[in-house]
Design a protein around this motif. Structure first.
Motif: not given
Length: 160
Positions: A42-43, A45-46, A49-50, A77-78, A81, A84
């Motif tokens: 999930n991290a 994928s996020q 996306s970012t 934000q990138y 992520n 993360n």
């Protein structure tokens, strides 16, 4: 003599309980690996996306359609992520190491954990009432059997 035999039976039940505890620990660690694997995916994928959103916003900012602040916000934000992803990867590696330790495997052992696939038509609802589950536990759990045997052993000790 009856007391000694009863104590031996209680110790046998303790051994079964210890084996059950090891099995449950391995299952718990396996579930932890699966959970951390999902969080890592999930991290990632996020992050992807970012990255796509950042690329689009950079092009729009160059064209003058959006303010430069949007690009900077997405860059921040990138970076978050990315952190993360690293955190989730570390958690996955740690849970794999804990599973290897529980299985008494060397840390260098390559291990790929498969996530079981369940079909949607399986019914996981219990057909038993709570009293039936309780009675089954009382008659089958080794720790309860061991306690009953120890009580019987104590009764034999009082009689002698």
């Amino acid at each position: 003599m009856k007391q000694s035999v009863t104590e031996l039976d209680a110790l046998s039940e303790d051994l079964i309980k210890a084996k059950n505890d090891v099995i449950l620990n391995v299952i718990n660690l396996y579930m932890s690996v699966i959970f951390n694997k999902e969080l890592f995916n999930n991290a990632q994928s996020q992050l992807n996306s970012t990255q796509q959103q950042l690329d689009r916003t950079k092009k729009l900012a160059e064209a003058g359609s959006v303010p430069k602040a949007n690009v900077l916000n997405l860059a921040a934000q990138y970076a978050t992520n990315e952190l993360n992803v690293i955190t989730r990867e570390n958690a996955l590696n740690l849970s794999l190491l804990q599973l290897k330790q529980a299985l008494q495997l060397p840390a260098s052992t390559v291990m790929e954990v498969e996530v079981p696939q369940f079909s949607g038509d399986r019914d996981f609802v219990l057909d038993q009432r709570s009293e039936e589950i309780y009675n089954s536990a009382v008659s089958n759990l080794p720790e309860i059997k061991a306690a009953k045997l120890r009580r019987a052993s104590a009764d034999f000790a009082l009689r002698s």
